[in-house]
Each structure stands twice: as structure tokens, then as C-alpha cells.
Design a protein around this motif. Structure first.
Motif, PDB file in Angstrom:
ATOM      1  N   GLU A 336       0.828  -1.211   0.000  1.00 21.18           N
ATOM      2  CA  GLU A 336       0.000   0.000   0.000  1.00 21.18           C
ATOM      3  C   GLU A 336       0.854   1.250   0.000  1.00 21.18           C
ATOM      4  OE1 GLU A 336      -3.532   2.094  -0.156  1.00 21.18           O
ATOM      5  OE2 GLU A 336      -3.151  -0.066  -0.371  1.00 21.18           O
ATOM      6  N   ARG A 338       3.940   1.436  -1.127  1.00 24.05           N
ATOM      7  CA  ARG A 338       4.564   1.523  -2.461  1.00 24.05           C
ATOM      8  C   ARG A 338       3.576   2.093  -3.474  1.00 24.05           C
ATOM      9  NH1 ARG A 338       7.880  -4.239  -2.976  1.00 24.05           N
ATOM     10  NH2 ARG A 338       9.549  -3.694  -1.485  1.00 24.05           N
ATOM     11  N   ARG A 339       2.298   1.632  -3.403  1.00 17.61           N
ATOM     12  CA  ARG A 339       1.306   2.144  -4.343  1.00 17.61           C
ATOM     13  C   ARG A 339       1.113   3.643  -4.176  1.00 17.61           C
ATOM     14  NH1 ARG A 339      -3.795   3.452  -4.316  1.00 17.61           N
ATOM     15  NH2 ARG A 339      -4.002   2.903  -2.090  1.00 17.61           N
ATOM     16  N   ILE A 340       0.982   4.037  -2.900  1.00 18.98           N
ATOM     17  CA  ILE A 340       0.814   5.482  -2.645  1.00 18.98           C
ATOM     18  C   ILE A 340       2.023   6.265  -3.124  1.00 18.98           C
ATOM     19  CG2 ILE A 340       0.570   7.206  -0.820  1.00 18.98           C
ATOM     20  CD1 ILE A 340      -1.012   5.081   0.745  1.00 18.98           C
ATOM     21  N   LYS A 342       4.126   5.334  -5.464  1.00 18.64           N
ATOM     22  CA  LYS A 342       4.142   5.323  -6.929  1.00 18.64           C
ATOM     23  C   LYS A 342       3.160   6.359  -7.476  1.00 18.64           C
ATOM     24  CE  LYS A 342       3.731   2.178 -10.850  1.00 18.64           C
ATOM     25  NZ  LYS A 342       3.428   0.794 -11.283  1.00 18.64           N
ATOM     26  N   GLU A 343       1.953   6.410  -6.835  1.00 15.43           N
ATOM     27  CA  GLU A 343       0.977   7.409  -7.298  1.00 15.43           C
ATOM     28  C   GLU A 343       1.525   8.828  -7.119  1.00 15.43           C
ATOM     29  OE1 GLU A 343      -2.576   6.632  -5.168  1.00 15.43           O
ATOM     30  OE2 GLU A 343      -3.137   4.833  -6.344  1.00 15.43           O
ATOM     31  N   ARG A 344       2.201   8.998  -5.961  1.00 17.49           N
ATOM     32  CA  ARG A 344       2.787  10.320  -5.741  1.00 17.49           C
ATOM     33  C   ARG A 344       3.864  10.648  -6.782  1.00 17.49           C
ATOM     34  NH1 ARG A 344       3.495  10.423   0.859  1.00 17.49           N
ATOM     35  NH2 ARG A 344       1.248  10.503   1.353  1.00 17.49           N
ATOM     36  N   GLU A 345       4.708   9.621  -7.083  1.00 16.08           N
ATOM     37  CA  GLU A 345       5.767   9.834  -8.089  1.00 16.08           C
ATOM     38  C   GLU A 345       5.162  10.115  -9.453  1.00 16.08           C
ATOM     39  OE1 GLU A 345       8.163   6.354  -7.904  1.00 16.08           O
ATOM     40  OE2 GLU A 345       9.248   6.950  -6.096  1.00 16.08           O
ATOM     41  N   GLU A 346       4.076   9.294  -9.795  1.00 13.75           N
ATOM     42  CA  GLU A 346       3.430   9.534 -11.091  1.00 13.75           C
ATOM     43  C   GLU A 346       2.806  10.931 -11.128  1.00 13.75           C
ATOM     44  OE1 GLU A 346       0.654   6.376 -11.510  1.00 13.75           O
ATOM     45  OE2 GLU A 346       2.177   4.850 -12.081  1.00 13.75           O
ATOM     46  N   GLU A 347       2.183  11.351  -9.999  1.00 15.41           N
ATOM     47  CA  GLU A 347       1.602  12.709  -9.952  1.00 15.41           C
ATOM     48  C   GLU A 347       2.681  13.775 -10.093  1.00 15.41           C
ATOM     49  OE1 GLU A 347      -1.440  15.469  -9.810  1.00 15.41           O
ATOM     50  OE2 GLU A 347      -1.556  13.272  -9.941  1.00 15.41           O
ATOM     51  N   ARG A 350       3.831  13.742 -13.646  1.00 17.51           N
ATOM     52  CA  ARG A 350       2.839  14.404 -14.501  1.00 17.51           C
ATOM     53  C   ARG A 350       2.898  15.924 -14.341  1.00 17.51           C
ATOM     54  NH1 ARG A 350      -0.858  11.658 -12.931  1.00 17.51           N
ATOM     55  NH2 ARG A 350      -1.874  13.017 -11.400  1.00 17.51           N
TER      56      ARG A 350
END
Length: 381
Positions: A336, A338-340, A342-347, A350
Motif C-alpha cells: 500500500e 509503495r502504491r501510494i 508510486k501514485e505520488r511519483e506519477e503525480e 505528470r
């Protein structure tokens, strides 16, 4: 010859078992206790039978008996003599009863001492010589009663029924044989009676002839002698014929008795064979039971070992499952996170890309503005 010989296999097992009650074994605790009571009673009766002989020879057996038993026997002899010399009058009834009660207590005490020392009793049993008395008959009858009770205790209703049926068949065969023997004896008695009547009749006839011959002795002496010889000859022939008939009938009776004895012997032989077969079967069953117990004990030991290993591995598995649950929770949390992340890194990527595009656009616009500004001034020149 007219009797049918029974098959050996037709003898019930219960009847074989009851032929020798002394070889029977108790099959329950209650039966064994009852048998022990009978055996103790027999021992007490035999000791009671020896006591008068021992008390008459205390000087001889005193060393073997010991002081306690010797004193008890002296007291018992004293009470016995006292009760023998007491007058049998109505006034002394109470005194006699008191002495009898003391004598009974003394006898019970002596029996208790002997029962506590069985080796002493067995030694005295072969040491003391006792004449035969009515007590021996009673002890023998009590032993037979003990065997009978043991037989009844170890006999089931089905076995009792089989025994009764078998004994009824034997009784019927014996009755038939006895009827034949009785018929032959009646026939023999009839023949003997007929012979005796014939002899009596001829004796009477001879007496009459003798009476007539006495009257005519002088005139008919030769004729009378001839008639006498003929009568004696006829009587001798009749006697010989009756003896032959009697011998034949007695021979028939002996033959029937021999057949009866042979049947009894054959039945006993058959019973012995079947008893041996039963003992053999019981030994085989006992061996199989022992083998089964040994195999089951080995299998039980193996099962216990496997169960111990299984329980140990089960405990380890429980520990591992608990650790796996904890690790699974930790892994879930890490995933969880890592997912958060990763989402932060992707955000962030972006946003960075948007910023880069915006910067590029701004830079391109700025460059275009600068170029146009430069070229505009040159064009103006």
C-alpha cells in the motif's frame, strides 16, 4: 444289534465340559469367590476331623504346632471333656449352652490359626493318621456338592439344555436296553418257572407212582424200576434242556450288557477327542489373541510416534501460519505504501511534464518574440 450307535460329532460340547468338573476354570470373579468359600470350608472340615487326633497326641505334635496353637488345643480339649462330663439335666441347660458357645469359639479360633498357617495344616494332614469316620463321608459329599455347584455356575442355560437333551437321549437308550434285558429276564423267569412246574408235576407224578409201586412192588417190581428210570431220564433231559435255554438267555444278556458298555466307552472316547480338540482350539485362539495384541501394540507405538511428529509439525505450522499472517499484513502495508508512493511519483512526474511543456511553450513563445523583435528592428532599418 438293534440299537443305533450315535455319531461322535453329535455329543454337545457342554456335556463334554461337564464330565470332569475339577478341570473347569472359573470365568468370573463371583464364581471364583464362591469356589474359594467352598474350598475354605472343605479345608476347615478336614482340620476339624484332625483336631481330636491331634489333641490326643499333643506331646507328639507340640513342637510342630507352636505354643499358641498348643494352648488353644489344650483349652479346646478341656472344654470338650467338661461338656462330656456335664449332666444332661434341665437345670444345667444354661450352663451347657454357655460351655457349648465357648467350645464353638475355641474351635473357630483354632481354625483361624490353622488357616493362617497352611503349611502346618498340609504337614499335619500327611503326618496324622485318622481312621475312617462319618466325617469322611460328609467331606466327600461336600466335595461332590462343590463340584456340582461349580458345574452349575459354569453352565449356561443353553449348555444345560443341551446336557439335559443329551442325557435324555442316553436315558432313553438305557431304558430301551433295560426293557430288553427285563423282557429277557422275564422270559428266563417264565422258562424257569415252567421248568420248575414241570419238574414239580413230574415229582408229584413220581410220588404217585412211588405210592402205587409200593402197593404193587411185589408184582410189578421190574416195571416200576423201568418207569423210574424213564422218569429220571426224562427229568434229566428236561433239566438239561432248561439249563441250555437258561445259558442261551444269560449269554444274550451278557451280549447286551457288553454292547451297552461298548457304547458307553465309545461315547467317553468321543468326548475325550472332542475335549482335546476344544483345548487345541482354545490354545490357537489364545495364540492369535497374543499375536493380535503384539501387532496392535507395535502399531499403536508407531501411531504414537507419527502422532507426536504430526503434533510437532502441526505446532510448527501454526507458528509459521501466525508469522505468515503477520508478514502478509506487513507486506500489504508495504504494498500500500509503495502504491501510494508510486501514485505520488506519477503525480509528480505528470506535474513535472506539465511544467516542462509549459516551460517549453513559454520558452518557444519567448524565443519567437525575441526573433520577431530582432527581425522587426532589422526590417524597420
Amino acid at each position: 444289534k438293534g440299537m443305533a450307535t450315535p455319531r461322535k460329532a453329535g455329543i454337545p460340547l457342554s456335556v463334554m465340559k461337564l464330565l470332569d468338573p475339577r478341570q473347569l476354570k472359573p470365568d468370573s470373579t463371583e464364581t471364583e469367590r464362591i469356589l474359594n468359600v467352598f474350598n475354605e470350608t472343605i479345608v476347615k472340615l478336614e482340620i476339624t476331623r484332625l483336631i481330636p487326633r491331634i489333641t490326643d497326641s499333643l506331646e507328639r505334635y507340640g513342637t510342630m504346632l507352636g505354643p499358641e496353637i498348643t494352648s488353644s488345643l489344650l483349652e479346646h480339649r478341656k472344654l470338650s471333656m467338661e461338656i462330656q462330663h456335664m449332666p444332661a439335666s434341665p437345670r444345667d441347660v444354661e450352663s451347657r449352652r454357655a460351655v457349648e458357645q465357648r467350645l464353638k469359639c475355641s474351635l473357630r479360633n483354632i481354625l483361624r490359626l490353622f488357616m493362617a498357617n497352611p503349611l502346618l495344616y498340609h504337614g499335619l494332614k500327611y503326618e496324622v493318621q485318622v481312621r475312617e469316620s462319618p466325617a469322611d463321608v460328609f467331606i466327600k459329599a461336600f466335595m461332590e456338592f462343590r463340584d456340582f455347584m461349580l458345574e452349575r455356575l459354569l453352565t449356561s442355560p443353553d449348555e444345560e439344555k443341551e446336557k439335559a437333551q443329551f442325557m435324555e437321549e442316553i436315558s432313553l437308550r438305557v431304558d430301551k436296553n433295560m426293557e430288553k434285558i427285563s423282557a429277557l429276564q422275564a422270559e428266563l423267569t417264565g422258562i424257569i418257572q415252567t421248568r420248575d412246574e414241570e419238574v414239580n408235576r413230574k415229582d408229584k407224578m413220581i410220588e404217585k407212582l412211588k405210592t402205587s409201586m409200593e402197593d404193587l412192588a411185589k408184582d410189578f417190581k421190574v416195571e416200576i424200576q423201568q418207569i423210574t428210570r424213564e422218569g429220571e431220564k426224562q427229568q434229566k433231559e428236561d433239566l438239561e434242556a432248561s439249563q441250555v435255554t437258561r445259558a442261551r438267555l444269560e449269554q444274550d444278556i451278557l451280549c447286551l450288557r457288553a454292547q451297552f458298555s461298548a457304547l458307553v466307552l465309545e461315547h467317553r472316547t468321543s468326548e475325550l477327542v472332542l475335549r482335546k480338540e476344544k483345548c487345541k482350539a482354545e490354545r490357537e485362539i489364545e495364540e492369535w489373541v497374543q499375536k493380535y495384541d503384539t501387532d496392535m501394540a507395535a502399531r499403536q507405538a508407531t501411531y504414537d510416534e507419527i502422532e507426536a511428529v504430526y503434533n510437532e509439525e502441526k505446532a510448527q505450522l501454526s507458528l509459521l501460519m501466525e508469522k505468515h499472517a503477520l508478514l502478509f499484513l506487513e507486506n500489504t502495508e508495504i504494498e500500500e505504501e509503495r502504491r501510494i508512493l508510486k501514485e505520488r511519483e506519477e503525480e509528480a512526474a505528470r506535474i513535472l511534464a506539465n511544467r516542462n511543456r509549459a516551460a517549453t511553450c513559454i520558452q518557444a513563445t519567448w524565443r519567437g518574440y525575441l526573433v520577431r523583435s530582432i527581425y522587426r528592428d532589422q526590417l524597420k532599418k
